[in-house]
Design a protein around this motif. Structure first.
Motif, PDB file in Angstrom:
ATOM      1  N   LEU A  24       0.857  -1.185   0.000  1.00 32.34           N
ATOM      2  CA  LEU A  24       0.000   0.000   0.000  1.00 32.34           C
ATOM      3  C   LEU A  24       0.889   1.229   0.000  1.00 32.34           C
ATOM      4  O   LEU A  24       1.657   1.435   0.942  1.00 32.34           O
ATOM      5  N   LEU A  25       0.803   2.018  -1.052  1.00 33.49           N
ATOM      6  CA  LEU A  25       1.648   3.200  -1.159  1.00 33.49           C
ATOM      7  C   LEU A  25       0.816   4.448  -0.884  1.00 33.49           C
ATOM      8  O   LEU A  25      -0.057   4.805  -1.670  1.00 33.49           O
ATOM      9  N   ASP A  26       1.118   5.091   0.251  1.00 29.18           N
ATOM     10  CA  ASP A  26       0.320   6.254   0.645  1.00 29.18           C
ATOM     11  C   ASP A  26       1.042   7.532   0.233  1.00 29.18           C
ATOM     12  O   ASP A  26       1.970   7.963   0.903  1.00 29.18           O
ATOM     13  N   GLU A  27       0.601   8.111  -0.867  1.00 27.80           N
ATOM     14  CA  GLU A  27       1.167   9.380  -1.344  1.00 27.80           C
ATOM     15  C   GLU A  27       2.680   9.376  -1.393  1.00 27.80           C
ATOM     16  O   GLU A  27       3.333  10.238  -0.814  1.00 27.80           O
ATOM     17  N   VAL A  28       3.252   8.399  -2.080  1.00 27.55           N
ATOM     18  CA  VAL A  28       4.709   8.335  -2.156  1.00 27.55           C
ATOM     19  C   VAL A  28       5.298   9.494  -2.924  1.00 27.55           C
ATOM     20  O   VAL A  28       6.481   9.762  -2.828  1.00 27.55           O
ATOM     21  N   ASN A  29       4.483  10.183  -3.704  1.00 28.60           N
ATOM     22  CA  ASN A  29       5.052  11.227  -4.553  1.00 28.60           C
ATOM     23  C   ASN A  29       4.917  12.622  -3.982  1.00 28.60           C
ATOM     24  O   ASN A  29       5.441  13.577  -4.546  1.00 28.60           O
ATOM     25  N   ALA A  30       4.199  12.734  -2.847  1.00 28.34           N
ATOM     26  CA  ALA A  30       3.979  14.072  -2.297  1.00 28.34           C
ATOM     27  C   ALA A  30       5.311  14.719  -1.962  1.00 28.34           C
ATOM     28  O   ALA A  30       6.178  14.109  -1.345  1.00 28.34           O
ATOM     29  N   GLY A  31       5.478  15.939  -2.388  1.00 27.51           N
ATOM     30  CA  GLY A  31       6.699  16.676  -2.048  1.00 27.51           C
ATOM     31  C   GLY A  31       7.850  16.460  -3.009  1.00 27.51           C
ATOM     32  O   GLY A  31       8.915  17.044  -2.841  1.00 27.51           O
ATOM     33  N   LEU A  32       7.667  15.608  -4.015  1.00 24.71           N
ATOM     34  CA  LEU A  32       8.763  15.366  -4.964  1.00 24.71           C
ATOM     35  C   LEU A  32       8.606  16.285  -6.177  1.00 24.71           C
ATOM     36  O   LEU A  32       7.496  16.666  -6.544  1.00 24.71           O
ATOM     37  N   ASN A  33       9.715  16.606  -6.845  1.00 22.24           N
ATOM     38  CA  ASN A  33       9.609  17.378  -8.076  1.00 22.24           C
ATOM     39  C   ASN A  33       9.344  16.437  -9.246  1.00 22.24           C
ATOM     40  O   ASN A  33       9.373  15.215  -9.105  1.00 22.24           O
ATOM     41  N   SER A  34       9.109  16.982 -10.416  1.00 25.91           N
ATOM     42  CA  SER A  34       8.572  16.124 -11.480  1.00 25.91           C
ATOM     43  C   SER A  34       9.589  15.099 -11.982  1.00 25.91           C
ATOM     44  O   SER A  34       9.222  13.992 -12.337  1.00 25.91           O
ATOM     45  N   THR A  35      10.869  15.412 -11.956  1.00 22.55           N
ATOM     46  CA  THR A  35      11.873  14.403 -12.325  1.00 22.55           C
ATOM     47  C   THR A  35      11.838  13.252 -11.330  1.00 22.55           C
ATOM     48  O   THR A  35      11.844  12.070 -11.696  1.00 22.55           O
ATOM     49  N   GLU A  36      11.803  13.632 -10.061  1.00 19.15           N
ATOM     50  CA  GLU A  36      11.781  12.604  -9.012  1.00 19.15           C
ATOM     51  C   GLU A  36      10.539  11.748  -9.124  1.00 19.15           C
ATOM     52  O   GLU A  36      10.562  10.538  -8.901  1.00 19.15           O
ATOM     53  N   ILE A  37       9.402  12.387  -9.510  1.00 18.92           N
ATOM     54  CA  ILE A  37       8.162  11.627  -9.647  1.00 18.92           C
ATOM     55  C   ILE A  37       8.290  10.608 -10.769  1.00 18.92           C
ATOM     56  O   ILE A  37       7.908   9.444 -10.623  1.00 18.92           O
ATOM     57  N   ASP A  38       8.881  11.026 -11.902  1.00 17.49           N
ATOM     58  CA  ASP A  38       9.048  10.083 -13.014  1.00 17.49           C
ATOM     59  C   ASP A  38       9.910   8.898 -12.595  1.00 17.49           C
ATOM     60  O   ASP A  38       9.612   7.745 -12.907  1.00 17.49           O
ATOM     61  N   GLU A  39      10.973   9.175 -11.850  1.00 20.06           N
ATOM     62  CA  GLU A  39      11.818   8.079 -11.368  1.00 20.06           C
ATOM     63  C   GLU A  39      11.035   7.151 -10.451  1.00 20.06           C
ATOM     64  O   GLU A  39      11.139   5.930 -10.526  1.00 20.06           O
ATOM     65  N   ALA A  40      10.227   7.769  -9.577  1.00 21.16           N
ATOM     66  CA  ALA A  40       9.439   6.967  -8.650  1.00 21.16           C
ATOM     67  C   ALA A  40       8.454   6.079  -9.405  1.00 21.16           C
ATOM     68  O   ALA A  40       8.250   4.912  -9.057  1.00 21.16           O
ATOM     69  N   LEU A  41       7.854   6.624 -10.478  1.00 23.52           N
ATOM     70  CA  LEU A  41       6.890   5.830 -11.242  1.00 23.52           C
ATOM     71  C   LEU A  41       7.559   4.608 -11.873  1.00 23.52           C
ATOM     72  O   LEU A  41       7.016   3.510 -11.853  1.00 23.52           O
ATOM     73  N   ASP A  42       8.747   4.826 -12.429  1.00 22.74           N
ATOM     74  CA  ASP A  42       9.479   3.694 -13.011  1.00 22.74           C
ATOM     75  C   ASP A  42       9.712   2.622 -11.966  1.00 22.74           C
ATOM     76  O   ASP A  42       9.577   1.421 -12.225  1.00 22.74           O
ATOM     77  N   LEU A  43      10.068   3.094 -10.772  1.00 16.80           N
ATOM     78  CA  LEU A  43      10.354   2.174  -9.687  1.00 16.80           C
ATOM     79  C   LEU A  43       9.106   1.366  -9.314  1.00 16.80           C
ATOM     80  O   LEU A  43       9.161   0.146  -9.141  1.00 16.80           O
ATOM     81  N   ILE A  44       7.972   2.060  -9.244  1.00 23.56           N
ATOM     82  CA  ILE A  44       6.733   1.371  -8.870  1.00 23.56           C
ATOM     83  C   ILE A  44       6.373   0.327  -9.928  1.00 23.56           C
ATOM     84  O   ILE A  44       5.969  -0.790  -9.611  1.00 23.56           O
ATOM     85  N   ARG A  45       6.570   0.677 -11.205  1.00 21.12           N
ATOM     86  CA  ARG A  45       6.307  -0.304 -12.268  1.00 21.12           C
ATOM     87  C   ARG A  45       7.213  -1.516 -12.119  1.00 21.12           C
ATOM     88  O   ARG A  45       6.791  -2.654 -12.294  1.00 21.12           O
TER      89      ARG A  45
END
Lengths: 288, 321, 252
Positions: C162-183
């Motif tokens: 369960l991922l609770d707002e893992v992207n809050a507070g990240l900038n858009s580059t960091e968000i893209d990296e996080a998305l790759d990681l989640i995939r």
């Protein structure tokens, strides 16, 4: 009629307890510091009243101002100089620090005033008033009224005055208060000073009723604990209700179980409360 | 701890154990006190240092052990058995108490643990038929020479201290110690990573009591006479905390080192400033909080951590000044 | 396909407030389900109910064929339900590796310290924190600590995350990296429930989206279905989608 008398004795005691506890509760609530010094502050207030009476003939009711001023200055200085530096540190740090300061203050009082019990013998006591089968010891009743009056005054101070509102704001949200321009460290020092002031005032009222000795400080600290947990943290009305409740409970416990067990009953009650209802009888949420 | 450290600690432990060779009774008394202080400080370290729960219950465990041992010895139970029983009673009491109050946090836990000792004082004082009330209890006198006695109590108390050290070492290396470390830093997250926080806290609290109960019983046998305000003294709860903080809370050796340093200071103060010894203890505490917030060992550990920070990898940021 | 996690009629009441209202939800193995809704919709409370932080006031939760409602948090974690917190919750005085060793030791299947350390290093490697393993958790950047949270969850060898707002507070580059990681995590076979208020994230990741509003479920379906659902648009997207889609997140 006996029960009515016991109830009245309990309420008289309880009013004083409220006054002892309210400063302790304020400091705990605003600074999240348990002030182990509080019991010694009360005793120091009693000594101020004692010496003012013996040497200057000032009635303890008037010494409230003197004792309050002395203790406020001491508390303010301690907070500004020392305790401010550890506010926000783990619980253990502030507990151990105030414990160390208490050892120091209490030992200093022992050296200066000795462990001998002293008491004030008023030249003109108010005496007693009989109402049917109930007797009112007037000096005590007057002390209790003063105690409740002071507690009420603190309530007004917090609600109405500028500094009072700053204290409340810091209690609610320290960061936000700081952003609004409240000087948090100064507010802490004033809060601690006010807590000590209330202890000093309570001490001068108690000087009329209890024998005075530095050895009594832990008892007053214990009372502050119990009242505070019963009434809920940092709430003035809570301390008032908790104090009166404790006085009445202790008074009846003395009747039914024996006078020497008053504090034991209070402590047992405290542990049970902590186990089952740590938010106090008022149900307000504390720093659990 | 690496092998070298373990060996050097073992050597120091052995050297102190040979103290009776010097045949000095005053040193033997100090050595016995050291064993007792080390036991108390190291025991507190499990709940206070590792788990981070500010326990003020040491005096309660100590007094309970003292009375258990004294009553059993009075009833004719052999001394060593009475000591073991005291350990067991303190441990059982701690387990039950822990179940009742370890859901409290911070100040609330501190107060609850402190008040328990106060209630026990009152119980011991009021229950005259069992405990002798405020008059206290006398223990049977041992039939052996003074020197043999002082050796016996030194070695017994010292053994207890070494056991406490061993307990700390084992806990620090075990899942329990790891779990307690997590609980201290973030209890909610601990439950989320699968730690049974309640069980671990109760285990820690019990560990912090078992040897303290034994120390209480040994103390009672040693001084022959106990009374409630003596064995339930609130300072018995506070001193171990000061020792542990002095040496370094949450480390294996810190509390033992702190106990030694504290004992020496206390002894010097007692001998020279009897009237103001508690004021000086107070000053010591205040100085400790401000000058040595991480204890003596903490200084060394911080240096090592700082060295790691110096070569920070990519996703780490600089420590704020 | 048998479901891994099933909620039936789950409610949670706080005093007079019904924070979660009669929610039904089933999540199949290997799915990525998005849980969205305006602030205060009850998303985090729902996560807390699933993970045993709160007991449900009503309803049943079945996980892997067993009832888990009313179970203690640590038991649920040990059964393979991992979560990350909205606000990161590291053990600040431990190194990154020690942080990840904790779940490996207590919730994972590791036997002994050595194996836990190995698991921890794998997990750190996986999230890209391999060379930060000796840094203290308190010294990581926010993005680093978020990855650490993820590594901690992975070290539990979870079946559902369960991922609770893992992207809050990240900038858009960091968000893209996080998305790759989640995939990447999803590809390794972990079922994922992701709570977000960044629409872009959920729309691109999830096969199915559940919308909560005032504690109740108001819609469920594929991203396209949800996007066009009238009640969703009314409750939530109408005034928010435009402003949020820029990728600029508030801390929620």
């Amino acid at each position: 009629m006996l029960y009515l008398q016991v109830l009245i004795n309990g309420l008289v005691l309880g009013g004083l307890y409220a006054c002892i506890a309210v400063g302790f509760s304020l400091v705990w609530g605003v600074l999240n510091v348990i002030n182990i010094l509080h019991g010694s502050f009360v005793i120091l207030g009693s000594y101020v009243a004692y010496f003012a009476y013996v040497h200057l003939g000032i009635h303890p009711f008037y010494s409230i101002i003197l004792a309050g001023a002395v203790l406020f200055a001491l508390g303010y200085a301690l907070q500004l100089g020392l305790i401010n530096r550890v506010v926000g540190a783990p619980v253990l740090t502030t507990l151990v620090l105030t414990f160390g300061l208490d050892l120091l203050l209490n030992n200093a009082m022992l050296v200066a005033f000795s462990a001998d019990y002293r008491s004030i013998q008023l030249a003109n006591p108010l005496g007693r008033m009989d109402l049917g089968e109930v007797t009112l010891p007037l000096d005590r009743v007057a002390s209790m009224l003063f105690a409740l009056g002071l507690t009420g005054l603190l309530y007004l101070l917090l609600g109405r005055s500028r500094i009072g509102r700053a204290i409340v704001a810091v209690r609610m949200d320290r960061e936000a208060a700081a952003l609004m321009g409240v000087r948090v460290r100064r507010v802490y020092a004033i809060t601690f000073g006010v807590g000590a002031m209330m202890a000093g005032a309570a001490g001068s009222l108690l000087a009329l009723i209890f024998p005075i000795s530095p050895l009594n400080s832990s008892e007053f600290l214990g009372i502050a604990f119990v009242v505070c947990v019963m009434g809920g943290l940092g709430s003035i009305t809570g301390a008032m209700i908790g104090g009166l409740a404790l006085g009445v409970i202790e008074s009846f416990a003395a009747l039914f179980i024996g006078p020497e067990h008053g504090l034991t009953i209070a402590f047992t009650l405290l542990i049970l409360l902590l186990m089952f209802k740590p938010t106090g009888i008022m149900g307000r949420r504390g720093y659990e | 701890m690496n092998k070298k450290a373990v060996v050097s600690v073992a050597v120091v432990v052995a050297i102190i154990a040979a103290l009776p060779v010097l045949g000095d009774n005053y040193l033997m008394r100090l050595g016995t006190m050291f064993g007792m202080y080390a036991t108390l400080a190291l025991s507190w370290n499990i709940i206070g240092g590792y788990a981070g729960y500010p326990s003020f219950a040491t005096a309660a465990f100590f007094g309970l052990g003292a009375y258990t041992g004294a009553l059993l010895q009075g009833a004719g139970v052999p001394m060593p058995l009475a000591w073991v029983a005291a350990c067991a009673s303190a441990a059982l009491f701690a387990a039950l108490l822990g179940l009742a109050i370890l859901h409290l946090k911070g100040h609330y836990f501190a107060i609850a643990s402190l008040i328990v000792g106060e209630v026990l004082v009152e119980v011991a004082t009021s229950w005259r038929s069992l405990t002798g009330g405020g008059m206290g209890l006398n223990l049977p006198v041992l039939r052996m020479g003074v020197e043999a006695q002082s050796r016996l109590f030194f070695w017994s108390m010292y053994t207890l201290g070494v056991l406490a050290l061993l307990m700390n070492w084992l806990v620090a290396r075990s899942r329990l110690g790891f779990g307690l470390n997590c609980i201290r830093q973030n209890e909610d997250a601990s439950a989320m990573v699968g730690i049974n926080t309640k069980r671990y806290k109760v285990m820690a609290f019990t560990c912090s009591a078992v040897l303290v109960g034994g120390a209480g019983a040994m103390y009672a046998s040693w001084v022959y006479y106990i009374e409630p305000p003596d064995v339930f003294d609130v300072l018995t709860s506070v001193k171990p905390i000061v020792m542990a903080l002095l040496g370094g809370a949450g480390t294996v050796l810190g509390p033992a080192i702190g106990a030694g340093v504290f004992l020496v200071m206390e002894e010097v103060v007692w001998r020279n400033f009897l009237d103001v010894h508690s004021a000086i203890l107070g000053i010591l505490i205040v100085a400790l909080i401000f000058l040595l917030p991480n204890g003596l060992l903490g200084l060394a550990i911080r240096r090592r951590k700082a060295a790691i920070v110096a070569r920070l990898p990519t996703l780490a940021k600089r420590r704020k000044a | 396909m048998s479901d891994l996690l099933t909620l039936e009629g789950v409610s949670r009441r706080f005093g007079g407030l019904l924070a979660v209202d009669n929610v039904d939800l089933s999540v199949g193995r290997g799915e990525i389900v998005g849980l969205i809704g305006p602030n205060g919709a009850g998303k985090t409370t729902l996560v807390n109910v699933i993970t045993g932080v709160y007991r449900p006031s009503a309803g049943t939760i079945t996980y892997d064929g067993r009832r888990i409602d009313g179970m203690k948090t640590f038991r649920i974690s040990r059964m393979g339900v991992a979560r990350t917190f909205q606000t990161v919750q590291p053990f600040p005085a431990m190194t990154a590796r020690e942080n990840v060793m904790a779940p490996a030791t207590f919730a994972g299947k590791s036997q002994g310290i050595a194996e836990a350390r190995e698991r921890a290093e794998e997990a750190l490697e996986f999230v890209g924190l391999g060379d930060a393993r000796d840094a203290l958790a308190s010294e990581l950047t926010l993005a680093g600590r978020k990855r650490l949270e993820l590594a901690k969850s992975l070290a539990m060898e979870p079946k559902v995350l369960l991922l609770d707002e893992v992207n809050a507070g990240l900038n858009s580059t960091e968000i893209d990296e996080a998305l790759d990681l989640i995939r990447k995590v999803a590809d390794s076979g972990v079922t994922i429930i992701i709570i977000e208020h960044l629409m872009k994230v959920v729309m691109s990741l999830c096969s199915r989206i559940v919308v909560l509003h005032h504690g109740g479920k108001i819609a469920e379906g594929t991203p396209d279905e949800v996007r066009n659902d009238r009640s969703v648009i009314e409750a939530y997207l109408g005034n928010r989608y435009a402003s949020r889609s820029a990728g600029e997140a508030s801390d929620g």
